[in-house]
Design a protein around this motif. Structure first.
Motif: not given
Lengths: 333, 326
Positions: A133-136, B16-17, B59-67
């Motif tokens: 679930a948290n591979p990184n 942030h890809t 939203i999951e990483p690498p995505g992020r709510i910036e503002a």
């Protein structure tokens, strides 16, 4: 698929059971042929049972007595018909029924294996779920590196290291034998006594290590795949907790390969705990097998291999049933 | 004018890809009033779905709510803790996904998956929950609801599954439903049934809906207001009638023109020239300029801000289209 009525369901189930039993019989028949042929090619057992200074006539007589003068086919026929009547032959060495010898030692092996595989599963599945679930996360990478070690380290080395540290240097746990046993339902068991536990822990850990690593990696791979699915996102959108999403929604979908490997490993451990049993002088079937091979005790080897085949077939059957309980899309046919 | 339920202000969700920063949502503002249907429209990759996921903080990483702020009933969802937002998910705001084939968990019964929603968001006892699930299934047009509770998703057709998904979304009495392309994966005949069903069920419950779709025809039927997105920005927003009849932004015009009409005598379908630019390489200026038939040098120099063009319609264009007399 339509909704089956209860009686339809039972008919399907019975048909399935019959089919599986026939399959099992077929597999066991094939194994019996292979085992029998293999044994016929590995030296003349008559020399194992006669005194070293026997005359040619005595050898001939012993050979007749053991039925070794007959043709291969008729020997096989006798072997199989005896098997079907529950006569698995007698040990050349102990002059006891070979099956009794094995059954007497089977509880020791099975209890050690059950402790080992329980230990492995209880540790491997949660770690695998986390890593999948948290591979990184760095922790996940650490877990994976550790599992690689678990797969790579040979069991005999791990066993000796454990003995070195826990038995020799710190004299914390015993290095050999079963310890105190008690009779329970006609079986002699170590896991019901404290002393038995202290004896079982090192061999069980040794045995568990590789299985732990394999189950962990399979669980992780399954979870990585599952966590990408829409229904996981939908479950999150429902407001389910992270814990519930991982173990409720995720794990069950990742379980099929885990159960498959679990079954194979279980059979493997029961049948081939030989090395570990030898290192820890654990009086189980694996040790009996090795001793019997040294002594050329053919009936014991044959029964052992037949029993092993049966255990594998039985475990696979149970695994297939478990599939249908995990995933409703898999139906018994 | 009714009360505002959801107010999104300057939302920026970036990814942030490995290959660069993707500004999937880049300063989006719009609001949803109580009981209203707002359509989010745009091409694939326009950031529509990301807005939906941002609202529920999915939203999951690498995505992020910036503002930006996402005010729901005056409370900023971006500032809520994980535990607080979980009560909102499914409780206050529910979501319907695009593909009904994959949004239900294959190893659990329909009943169990419905019940989960009620367990999470209500205090109801088991019999009451069960009764509510059965009624809900009947409401979304599933017959023999009681026995269907024990069925598994694979025993249902796509349309039926989407009905179940909608039933789950409506179950806990959410005040806002985010429907992300709810009918895209379905047959055309089933599509209109499902849309009608959603519209009726949502208005009966006084809930509001954000309908995310690339299908302007669907939106024009369903939505009270439309928000048109292009490359992560709002290019036009306004009342549905105005946007459909008199779009001010050339992009909206292009989208409308590319809907095939049965009365049209032309043989070739009309389309917007070019393709959506690489969102990682957007500089300043209007991101639509290279595909726009009205582009001027100014469009490359200055990014157009969203501004009122007419009374009920805002557009982000230096040279908005005039209202045409029909």
């Amino acid at each position: 698929m339509s909704f089956l009525s209860a009686t339809d369901g039972i008919t399907v189930l019975i048909g399935y059971l019959i089919k599986r039993l026939l399959q099992m019989a077929l597999v066991l028949f094939a194994v019996s042929v292979i085992v029998f042929l293999m044994m016929s090619f590995t030296g003349d057992p008559v020399f194992m049972v006669i005194p070293i200074d026997s005359t040619a006539a005595e050898i001939e007589q012993a050979r007749r007595l053991l039925g070794l003068d007959r043709s291969l086919l008729s020997q096989y026929w006798i072997f199989v018909t005896n098997l079907l009547q529950g006569d698995f032959g007698r040990s050349y060495v102990f002059r006891q029924p070979a099956m009794d010898l094995i059954l007497e030692r089977l509880p020791a092996t099975i209890e050690m294996v059950l402790v080992a595989i329980t230990l492995a599963t209880v540790i491997a599945v949660p770690l695998g779920v986390f890593a999948g679930a948290n591979p990184n996360r760095p922790i996940s990478r650490g877990i994976m590196a550790g599992s690689l070690l678990g797969i790579s380290l040979p069991g005999f080395w791990v066993g000796m290291m454990l003995i070195f540290f826990f038995s020799v240097r710190y004299q914390f746990l015993p290095s050999s034998g079963r310890g105190e046993t008690v009779q329970f339902l006609g079986l002699r068991l170590s896991i019901l006594t404290g002393d038995g536990w202290s004896h079982i822990i090192l061999p069980a850990v040794t045995l568990a290590l590789a299985t732990l690593a394999i189950i962990l990696r399979i669980t992780r791979a399954g979870m990585m795949e599952v966590m990408r699915q829409d229904y996981i996102r939908f479950a999150r959108a429902k407001g389910a907790s992270r814990w519930h999403i991982l173990f409720g929604h995720g794990l069950k979908n990742a379980l099929i390969p885990v159960v498959t490997i679990f079954g194979l490993q279980l059979g493997d451990l029961i049948a081939f705990a030989t090395i570990t049993e030898t290192i820890f002088a654990w009086p189980g079937t694996g040790k009996l097998l090795i001793d019997s091979i040294y002594r050329g005790d053919r009936p014991v080897i044959v029964v052992y291999l037949m029993l092993t085949a049966f255990i594998f077939v039985a475990i696979n059957f149970i695994v297939d049933i478990v599939y249908t309980m995990i995933d409703p899309r898999i139906a018994v046919k | 004018m009714s009360e505002t339920l959801l107010d999104i202000r300057g939302l920026k969700t970036h990814f942030h890809t490995f290959s660069g920063l993707v500004k999937a949502v880049d300063g989006v503002s719009f609001d949803v009033r109580k009981g209203e249907v707002v359509g989010l429209v745009g091409e694939s990759g326009g950031g529509k779905s990301v807005i939906g996921f941002s609202i529920l903080r999915l939203i999951e990483p690498p995505g992020r709510i910036e503002a930006g702020e996402i005010l729901f009933d005056g409370e900023d969802l971006t500032k809520k803790s994980e535990v607080e937002i979980r009560a909102v998910r499914g409780g206050e705001i529910a979501m319907v996904f695009q593909d009904p084939m994959t949004s239900l968990n294959p190893v659990y019964t329909i009943g169990r998956q419905m019940d989960e929603m009620l367990q999470l968001h209500t205090e109801l006892a088991e019999p009451a929950r069960r009764a509510r699930c059965i009624r809900m299934l009947e409401d979304v047009g599933i017959s023999e609801a009681e026995s269907r509770l024990n069925a598994y998703p694979h025993q249902f057709s796509g349309g039926m599954r989407q009905r179940v998904v909608i039933a789950i979304a409506l179950l806990a009495g959410s005040r806002l439903i985010i429907a992300d392309e709810p009918t895209t994966a379905l047959d055309v005949t089933v599509q209109s049934q499902i849309l009608k069903l959603m519209r009726r069920q949502i208005s009966e419950r006084g809930a509001a809906m954000i309908l995310v779709t690339h299908d302007l025809a669907v939106v024009s039927e369903m939505a009270d207001r439309i928000v048109v997105l292009y490359c992560g920005r709002v290019v036009e927003r306004g009342r549905t009638e105005d946007v459909i009849a008199h779009p001010a932004h050339p992009y909206t015009r292009g989208l409308l023109d590319s809907i095939p009409r049965i009365t049209d005598r032309q043989h070739r379908l009309r389309q917007i020239p070019g393709t959506v630019p690489d969102i990682r390489e957007l500089g300043s200026g209007c991101s639509f300029r290279e595909r726009c038939f009205r582009a001027q040098p100014l469009c490359a120099e200055k990014t157009p801000e969203l501004a009122p063009v007419r009374q009920t319609l805002d557009a982000a264009c230096h040279f908005p289209l005039e209202e045409t007399k029909a």
